[in-house]
Design a protein around this motif. Sequence first.
Motif, PDB file in Angstrom:
ATOM      1  N   PRO A  33     -17.723 -13.593   3.005  1.00 60.20           N
ATOM      2  CA  PRO A  33     -16.919 -13.732   1.797  1.00 60.20           C
ATOM      3  C   PRO A  33     -17.091 -12.575   0.804  1.00 60.20           C
ATOM      4  CG  PRO A  33     -18.707 -15.353   1.837  1.00 60.20           C
ATOM      5  CD  PRO A  33     -18.721 -14.657   3.161  1.00 60.20           C
ATOM      6  N   ASP A  34     -18.178 -11.817   0.905  1.00 63.93           N
ATOM      7  CA  ASP A  34     -18.367 -10.673   0.005  1.00 63.93           C
ATOM      8  C   ASP A  34     -17.706  -9.402   0.534  1.00 63.93           C
ATOM      9  OD1 ASP A  34     -19.868 -12.049  -1.913  1.00 63.93           O
ATOM     10  OD2 ASP A  34     -21.671 -11.860  -0.672  1.00 63.93           O
ATOM     11  N   ALA A  35     -17.182  -9.459   1.745  1.00 58.25           N
ATOM     12  CA  ALA A  35     -16.545  -8.282   2.346  1.00 58.25           C
ATOM     13  C   ALA A  35     -15.027  -8.446   2.336  1.00 58.25           C
ATOM     14  CB  ALA A  35     -17.043  -8.079   3.772  1.00 58.25           C
ATOM     15  N   THR A  36     -14.333  -7.327   2.229  1.00 52.67           N
ATOM     16  CA  THR A  36     -12.869  -7.321   2.282  1.00 52.67           C
ATOM     17  C   THR A  36     -12.451  -6.155   3.170  1.00 52.67           C
ATOM     18  OG1 THR A  36     -12.911  -7.868  -0.064  1.00 52.67           O
ATOM     19  CG2 THR A  36     -10.774  -7.354   0.876  1.00 52.67           C
ATOM     20  N   SER A  37     -11.530  -6.418   4.054  1.00 57.76           N
ATOM     21  CA  SER A  37     -11.097  -5.359   4.969  1.00 57.76           C
ATOM     22  C   SER A  37      -9.589  -5.241   4.929  1.00 57.76           C
ATOM     23  CB  SER A  37     -11.519  -5.692   6.404  1.00 57.76           C
ATOM     24  OG  SER A  37     -12.881  -6.021   6.432  1.00 57.76           O
ATOM     25  N   TYR A  38      -9.124  -4.009   5.104  1.00 61.77           N
ATOM     26  CA  TYR A  38      -7.678  -3.756   5.136  1.00 61.77           C
ATOM     27  C   TYR A  38      -7.347  -2.936   6.376  1.00 61.77           C
ATOM     28  CZ  TYR A  38      -7.565  -5.346   0.331  1.00 61.77           C
ATOM     29  OH  TYR A  38      -7.679  -6.117  -0.789  1.00 61.77           O
ATOM     30  N   VAL A  39      -6.162  -3.212   6.919  1.00 59.83           N
ATOM     31  CA  VAL A  39      -5.666  -2.397   8.035  1.00 59.83           C
ATOM     32  C   VAL A  39      -4.386  -1.698   7.589  1.00 59.83           C
ATOM     33  CG1 VAL A  39      -6.717  -3.681   9.925  1.00 59.83           C
ATOM     34  CG2 VAL A  39      -4.519  -4.438   9.031  1.00 59.83           C
ATOM     35  N   TYR A  40      -4.198  -0.520   8.143  1.00 58.91           N
ATOM     36  CA  TYR A  40      -3.055   0.322   7.801  1.00 58.91           C
ATOM     37  C   TYR A  40      -2.157   0.425   9.037  1.00 58.91           C
ATOM     38  CZ  TYR A  40      -0.639   4.548   6.117  1.00 58.91           C
ATOM     39  OH  TYR A  40       0.305   5.467   5.708  1.00 58.91           O
ATOM     40  N   TYR A  41      -0.933  -0.010   8.902  1.00 57.95           N
ATOM     41  CA  TYR A  41       0.043   0.030  10.003  1.00 57.95           C
ATOM     42  C   TYR A  41       1.033   1.159   9.787  1.00 57.95           C
ATOM     43  CZ  TYR A  41      -0.187  -4.890  11.609  1.00 57.95           C
ATOM     44  OH  TYR A  41      -0.535  -6.082  12.140  1.00 57.95           O
ATOM     45  N   ASN A  42       1.457   1.753  10.864  1.00 54.91           N
ATOM     46  CA  ASN A  42       2.693   2.545  10.820  1.00 54.91           C
ATOM     47  C   ASN A  42       3.447   2.282  12.122  1.00 54.91           C
ATOM     48  OD1 ASN A  42       1.538   4.181  12.742  1.00 54.91           O
ATOM     49  ND2 ASN A  42       1.117   5.883  11.356  1.00 54.91           N
ATOM     50  N   GLU A  43       4.382   3.140  12.479  1.00 56.50           N
ATOM     51  CA  GLU A  43       5.216   2.904  13.663  1.00 56.50           C
ATOM     52  C   GLU A  43       4.386   2.838  14.945  1.00 56.50           C
ATOM     53  OE1 GLU A  43       5.416   5.349  11.503  1.00 56.50           O
ATOM     54  OE2 GLU A  43       4.909   7.191  12.571  1.00 56.50           O
ATOM     55  N   ASP A  44       3.152   3.327  14.939  1.00 56.60           N
ATOM     56  CA  ASP A  44       2.288   3.284  16.122  1.00 56.60           C
ATOM     57  C   ASP A  44       1.342   2.078  16.127  1.00 56.60           C
ATOM     58  OD1 ASP A  44       3.351   5.594  17.219  1.00 56.60           O
ATOM     59  OD2 ASP A  44       2.011   6.877  16.055  1.00 56.60           O
ATOM     60  N   GLY A  45       1.471   1.190  15.140  1.00 58.46           N
ATOM     61  CA  GLY A  45       0.580   0.020  15.066  1.00 58.46           C
ATOM     62  C   GLY A  45      -0.514   0.252  14.041  1.00 58.46           C
ATOM     63  N   ILE A  46      -1.651  -0.426  14.240  1.00 56.07           N
ATOM     64  CA  ILE A  46      -2.768  -0.270  13.292  1.00 56.07           C
ATOM     65  C   ILE A  46      -3.479   1.043  13.608  1.00 56.07           C
ATOM     66  CG2 ILE A  46      -5.008  -1.181  12.577  1.00 56.07           C
ATOM     67  CD1 ILE A  46      -3.855  -3.999  12.983  1.00 56.07           C
ATOM     68  N   VAL A  47      -3.454   1.961  12.658  1.00 58.10           N
ATOM     69  CA  VAL A  47      -4.022   3.295  12.910  1.00 58.10           C
ATOM     70  C   VAL A  47      -5.197   3.609  11.984  1.00 58.10           C
ATOM     71  CG1 VAL A  47      -1.858   4.195  13.848  1.00 58.10           C
ATOM     72  CG2 VAL A  47      -2.347   4.457  11.401  1.00 58.10           C
ATOM     73  N   ALA A  48      -5.515   2.704  11.061  1.00 53.68           N
ATOM     74  CA  ALA A  48      -6.638   2.981  10.152  1.00 53.68           C
ATOM     75  C   ALA A  48      -7.122   1.673   9.547  1.00 53.68           C
ATOM     76  CB  ALA A  48      -6.198   3.940   9.044  1.00 53.68           C
ATOM     77  N   SER A  49      -8.369   1.711   9.106  1.00 52.57           N
ATOM     78  CA  SER A  49      -8.916   0.518   8.447  1.00 52.57           C
ATOM     79  C   SER A  49     -10.010   0.930   7.477  1.00 52.57           C
ATOM     80  CB  SER A  49      -9.484  -0.458   9.485  1.00 52.57           C
ATOM     81  OG  SER A  49     -10.595   0.135  10.126  1.00 52.57           O
ATOM     82  N   ILE A  50     -10.253   0.013   6.551  1.00 47.86           N
ATOM     83  CA  ILE A  50     -11.380   0.193   5.620  1.00 47.86           C
ATOM     84  C   ILE A  50     -12.055  -1.163   5.458  1.00 47.86           C
ATOM     85  CG2 ILE A  50      -9.974  -0.198   3.525  1.00 47.86           C
ATOM     86  CD1 ILE A  50     -11.762   1.957   2.142  1.00 47.86           C
ATOM     87  N   ILE A  51     -13.377  -1.153   5.429  1.00 46.33           N
ATOM     88  CA  ILE A  51     -14.142  -2.375   5.189  1.00 46.33           C
ATOM     89  C   ILE A  51     -14.996  -2.140   3.944  1.00 46.33           C
ATOM     90  CG2 ILE A  51     -15.833  -4.012   6.104  1.00 46.33           C
ATOM     91  CD1 ILE A  51     -15.008  -3.184   8.934  1.00 46.33           C
ATOM     92  N   LEU A  52     -14.879  -3.069   2.999  1.00 41.95           N
ATOM     93  CA  LEU A  52     -15.586  -2.950   1.715  1.00 41.95           C
ATOM     94  C   LEU A  52     -16.449  -4.170   1.499  1.00 41.95           C
ATOM     95  CD1 LEU A  52     -12.170  -2.293   0.347  1.00 41.95           C
ATOM     96  CD2 LEU A  52     -13.910  -0.590  -0.135  1.00 41.95           C
ATOM     97  N   MET A  53     -17.458  -4.003   0.664  1.00 40.98           N
ATOM     98  CA  MET A  53     -18.290  -5.155   0.331  1.00 40.98           C
ATOM     99  C   MET A  53     -18.685  -5.044  -1.133  1.00 40.98           C
ATOM    100  SD  MET A  53     -21.624  -6.479   2.352  1.00 40.98           S
ATOM    101  CE  MET A  53     -20.814  -7.290   3.689  1.00 40.98           C
ATOM    102  N   ARG A  54     -18.670  -6.173  -1.825  1.00 40.65           N
ATOM    103  CA  ARG A  54     -19.133  -6.150  -3.211  1.00 40.65           C
ATOM    104  C   ARG A  54     -20.554  -6.695  -3.260  1.00 40.65           C
ATOM    105  NH1 ARG A  54     -19.353  -9.095  -7.894  1.00 40.65           N
ATOM    106  NH2 ARG A  54     -18.506 -10.949  -6.915  1.00 40.65           N
TER     107      ARG A  54
END
Length: 145
Positions: free
Chosen positions: A40-61
């Motif tokens: 619950p203290d972590a948050t992650s995001y994925v970045y999509y473009n025409e090729d699908g998921i090509v990047a991500s970031i994982i954060l924690m507070r």
Amino acid sequence: MTVIRKATLSDLEVLCSLEKHCFEKKRFSEDHVRWLLENPDATSYVYYNEDGIVASIILMRLGMIGKVVSLGVAPGHRRRGIATELMALGESVMRDRGATSMHLEVGITNDTAIMLYESLGYEVVREMPRYYSWGEDALSMKKPM
Ligand SMILES: CC(C)(COP(=O)(O)OP(=O)(O)OC[C@H]1O[C@@H](n2cnc3c(N)ncnc32)[C@H](O)[C@@H]1OP(=O)(O)O)[C@@H](O)C(=O)NCCC(=O)NCCS
């Protein structure tokens, strides 16, 4: 078209695959990525473009600290500002949750990532000898917000 959305447990496989493409041998295990997605203290995001998921970031507070736990952009999609965009989002999310500074660790030989973080205003706080499990030293970097 590009989309950034929060990652969920259903993204575990693609996040692990991205880790493999971005980090070669030096990467998180599937169990660790799962633990982060469920934390619950972590948050992650994925970045999509025409090729699908090509990047991500994982954060924690961690209290008033926002931590960048992982950031990766697939090799064919680099140098287009994707990491910069994900870092800006991460900083904004952490600020909204009460963080007053951002922290991260980066491999001492990872010149590309060090240049990225310096371009975003991060400064080296200290060296951390043998920080990684494979024995590599890290730099601890920080940015006040
Ligand atoms: C580091 C990484 C996330 C950068 O992603 P990216 O989307 O290519 O970064 P950006 O396009 O947002 O780059 C922003 C700035 O960072 C610096 N930078 C990024 N890549 C660089 C490179 N190969 N050489 C020199 N500077 C670079 C530049 O200042 C760049 O600005 P510019 O393109 O206007 O000159 C990506 O190379 C990657 O996934 N590497 C492998 C995983 C990794 O090391 N993650 C960080 C772990 S701590």
